[in-house]
Structure formats: C-alpha cells, structure tokens
Design an enzyme around this catalytic site. Structure first.
Site, PDB file in Angstrom:
ATOM      1  N   ARG A 167      -2.359  11.831  -3.940  1.00 33.19           N
ATOM      2  CA  ARG A 167      -2.304  10.375  -3.987  1.00 33.19           C
ATOM      3  C   ARG A 167      -1.230   9.914  -3.004  1.00 33.19           C
ATOM      4  O   ARG A 167      -0.187  10.566  -2.865  1.00 33.19           O
ATOM      5  CB  ARG A 167      -1.947   9.867  -5.392  1.00 33.19           C
ATOM      6  CG  ARG A 167      -3.077   9.956  -6.413  1.00 33.19           C
ATOM      7  CD  ARG A 167      -4.199   8.958  -6.135  1.00 33.19           C
ATOM      8  NE  ARG A 167      -5.254   9.032  -7.135  1.00 33.19           N
ATOM      9  CZ  ARG A 167      -6.359   9.768  -7.022  1.00 33.19           C
ATOM     10  NH1 ARG A 167      -6.569  10.499  -5.941  1.00 33.19           N
ATOM     11  NH2 ARG A 167      -7.272   9.752  -7.970  1.00 33.19           N
TER      12      ARG A 167
ATOM     13  N   HIS B 275      -9.774   8.755   2.352  1.00 35.85           N
ATOM     14  CA  HIS B 275      -9.915   9.225   0.967  1.00 35.85           C
ATOM     15  C   HIS B 275     -11.317   9.816   0.738  1.00 35.85           C
ATOM     16  O   HIS B 275     -12.083   9.312  -0.107  1.00 35.85           O
ATOM     17  CB  HIS B 275      -9.611   8.088  -0.022  1.00 35.85           C
ATOM     18  CG  HIS B 275      -9.248   8.565  -1.401  1.00 35.85           C
ATOM     19  ND1 HIS B 275      -8.380   7.904  -2.222  1.00 35.85           N
ATOM     20  CD2 HIS B 275      -9.655   9.663  -2.108  1.00 35.85           C
ATOM     21  CE1 HIS B 275      -8.275   8.549  -3.377  1.00 35.85           C
ATOM     22  NE2 HIS B 275      -9.047   9.630  -3.323  1.00 35.85           N
TER      23      HIS B 275
ATOM     24  N   GLU C 182      -3.836   2.045   0.005  1.00 36.90           N
ATOM     25  CA  GLU C 182      -5.215   2.118   0.490  1.00 36.90           C
ATOM     26  C   GLU C 182      -6.099   1.051  -0.146  1.00 36.90           C
ATOM     27  O   GLU C 182      -5.886   0.701  -1.304  1.00 36.90           O
ATOM     28  CB  GLU C 182      -5.793   3.533   0.262  1.00 36.90           C
ATOM     29  CG  GLU C 182      -5.923   3.977  -1.166  1.00 36.90           C
ATOM     30  CD  GLU C 182      -6.353   5.466  -1.249  1.00 36.90           C
ATOM     31  OE1 GLU C 182      -5.735   6.324  -0.592  1.00 36.90           O
ATOM     32  OE2 GLU C 182      -7.318   5.723  -1.991  1.00 36.90           O
TER      33      GLU C 182
HETATM   34  C1  8YV Z   1     -12.333   9.775  -5.941  1.00 37.33           C
HETATM   35  C2  8YV Z   1     -10.293  11.207  -6.212  1.00 37.33           C
HETATM   36  O1  8YV Z   1     -13.407   9.701  -5.109  1.00 37.33           O
HETATM   37  O2  8YV Z   1     -11.261  12.273  -8.059  1.00 37.33           O
HETATM   38  C3  8YV Z   1     -10.259  11.780  -7.577  1.00 37.33           C
HETATM   39  O3  8YV Z   1      -9.176  11.757  -8.193  1.00 37.33           O
HETATM   40  O4  8YV Z   1      -9.316  10.913  -5.642  1.00 37.33           O
HETATM   41  C4  8YV Z   1     -11.594  11.006  -5.530  1.00 37.33           C
HETATM   42  O5  8YV Z   1     -12.397  12.106  -5.768  1.00 37.33           O
HETATM   43  C5  8YV Z   1     -11.621   8.469  -5.893  1.00 37.33           C
HETATM   44  O6  8YV Z   1     -10.507   8.418  -6.700  1.00 37.33           O
HETATM   45  C6  8YV Z   1     -12.567   7.343  -6.284  1.00 37.33           C
HETATM   46  O7  8YV Z   1     -12.655   7.200  -7.677  1.00 37.33           O
END
Ligand code: 8YV
Length: 325
Positions: A244, A291, A273
C-alpha cells in the site's frame, strides 16, 4: 410484499464483469455502478443507506459514519485481500461482518511483484523511453542503460504472508538469497520450503540488493519506509512496493532516487492513488504502475466471485469463507 422486496438489497460499488452482475441480480435486488462513476463519501453513504450488504473495492472507505447511516447493513465484502479501507472497530461495534478475498490473487500478485522487481532492476521502462526518444544510435557496450542483476542477488521481503512466500518461491528459481522480515517468524518447514532466512529489519535493509514490500497497511506501519530506512540501503539497491502506498514516505523516496542514494524503485501503489505525486513522475529511475498487481482477467473474476460468495453466505446467516470480524 413482492418477490423483489424479499430479495436482499446489495450495493455493488464498482463496475464488475456483466455476467457476474447478472448472476447476482438473480438472487438480490442490486444497485450497481457499471459506469464506474467516482463516488464521494457522501454518494457512497447515500447508496448504502438502505442496503443489507455492499460489495466494494479498496477504493471505498467504510467507516463508522457510513455504518451508522446504514441501519440494515449486515455485511461488507471487499474485492481485495487488503482491507485497510475498513474501519474494523466500527464493524465490530455494530456487528457488521467484513470479508476479503485472500488466496485467489496470491500467485498473480507474486508474478507481478517479480515483474516489477525485474523491470526496476533492469531499467526496462527507462530503456524503452530511451529507445523511443531516438537515443539508440549505435551498437554500444557501455553507452546503454546499464542495470543491476537479479540472479544470485539478495532479495529482502518485508511481509512474509501468502504473497511474500509466493515471491520467495519464485526467487529461488533465480538463485537468489532470500531474507525476510515479518511480525512473526515462519515455521522451520515453511522457511525451508521458501528457502528464506529470517533477519531483523536493519539487516534486511542493509544487506539486500532488492527489497520488496508486501506487508498489510496498518496505522503502525504508516510511512514505515522513510528517509532512515532508505539511508540504510545500498546505493546499488532497489525497492519495490506492491503493498500500500501509505507504507512508503513518497517524498523521502523521491529525494533518495533523485540524489541516487538508491538505484531505483518500482511502485504499484500510491498514498493518494489514483493521484501520483509530481515528484515521483519526474524521475527516470522509477517504474510506475497503476495498482495492477492482481489485474489479470482470470484473477479479477475469481476475486469478484469470491466477494459475491462471501456476501451471499453472510446474508444467508452462515459464516462467510473469508470472515474478518
Ligand atoms: C485490489 C489489492 O485490486 O487485493 C488487494 O489488496 O490491492 C488489489 O488486488 C485493489 O485493492 C482493488 O480492490
């Protein structure tokens, strides 16, 4: 009461694959957002107010305010493994279930972690820009973007959950020495299987040729990776973040990259973001991605399917497979 009224009311806050939405609509009264409109917190709150459940992504913050304004809410199902967008104490206080989508994205995300690691160390995007800018004028041994090796280098993995372990297994194929730091140490069997050695944070930062961040984002690790950590890294080292954005102090990273304190960075996640800081955009020695670590069609479908399963199981009064609270 009509048949429609008996169906649970579910919000799907983001566009999902139409066939999966159609399946959900067979069993629920669904409000969707197939135009993928960007909702404010107030829009989301209004959309959730009369719902029994919501299926959301990491982009929707579900906090005490929204939960309080949704009296019928029983479950919120995240289409993501990370759930830092959930205010967990607020879920607990109102006894609203929260779920995520682990496992189904592990291998795809680990693939991308390795993609970004390799692109970063081998200066792939920078080289392509160099080529496109017409700078490739001769067959040269030295006057070409020279990179750092991956094979037989030392990889430091920060966060050794499922995705960290899947990255470690890939690293073994490249003959890398794998070091990891995690809140808790893996079992000796798992360490052996991953070929990974547990080290303290400082050793990992000082001795790694490449560092990859894969830990969950919690208030405790906000800006955990900042000036101090960057200063401990080798000037030839790279850092990749697929966790993150808030884990990294982006201004400190931009400064370190500009001053060549470290070799390069690969970043898939950003603190604000989808806004990316101009300080990062201005740099050459960084590979930037929007992302996309879990973004293959197969995996995104599996994530949505699991999120729907979690949601419907919870609404049926059973324990969802990926219950968080
Ligand atoms: C998601 C991610 O696509 O799963 C996670 O924690 O970061 C990604 O796979 C994103 O968070 C959208 O929900």
């Amino acid at each position: 009461m009509t048949q429609k009224d008996q169906k649970p009311k579910i919000l799907v806050a983001r566009e999902i694959f139409p066939d999966l939405l159609a399946q959900l609509e067979q069993v629920a009264d669904v409000q969707s957002n197939q135009d993928d409109l960007i909702w404010s917190a107030e829009d989301l709150k209004a959309a959730m107010a009369d719902k029994d459940a919501a299926i959301v992504t990491g982009g929707e913050r579900i906090d005490a305010d929204i939960i309080a304004a949704s009296p019928n809410l029983k479950i919120v199902s995240n289409i993501a493994v990370g759930y830092n967008n959930f205010d967990m104490p607020a879920f607990k206080a109102r006894q609203v279930m929260a779920t995520n989508t682990p496992d189904v994205l592990t291998e795809t995300t680990a693939d991308f972690g390795f993609t970004l690691l390799m692109a970063t160390a081998r200066r792939l995007t920078e080289s392509e820009h160099w080529l496109r800018a017409g700078q490739w004028k001769k067959f040269s041994i030295c006057d070409t973007p020279l990179a750092m090796d991956i094979h037989h280098s030392t990889l430091g993995i920060m966060g050794m959950g499922r995705i960290g372990q899947a990255i470690a297994r890939r690293a073994l194929g490249f003959g890398m020495k794998v070091r990891y730091y995690n809140r808790s140490r893996l079992s000796p069997e798992l360490e052996k299987e991953c070929g990974a050695t547990y080290v303290d944070r400082e050793t990992l930062l000082k001795e790694s040729d490449h560092i990859i961040l894969v830990m969950p984002y919690t208030p405790e690790n906000h800006h955990l990776f900042g000036e101090k950590e960057l200063n401990m890294m080798k000037p030839t080292a790279t850092v990749v973040n697929i966790a993150r954005g808030g884990i990294v102090d982006e201004l400190a990273l931009a400064k370190a990259l500009k001053e060549k304190k470290i070799f390069a960075a690969g970043i898939d996640v950003f603190e604000g973001e989808p806004t990316v800081r101009p300080e990062l955009l201005a740099l050459d020695n960084i590979v930037l991605a929007p992302h996309i670590a879990s973004a293959t069609e197969k995996t995104r479908r599996a994530m949505i399917e699991l999120a729907i399963k979690n949601c419907l199981t919870g609404l049926a009064g059973k324990t969802p497979p990926n219950l968080l609270s």
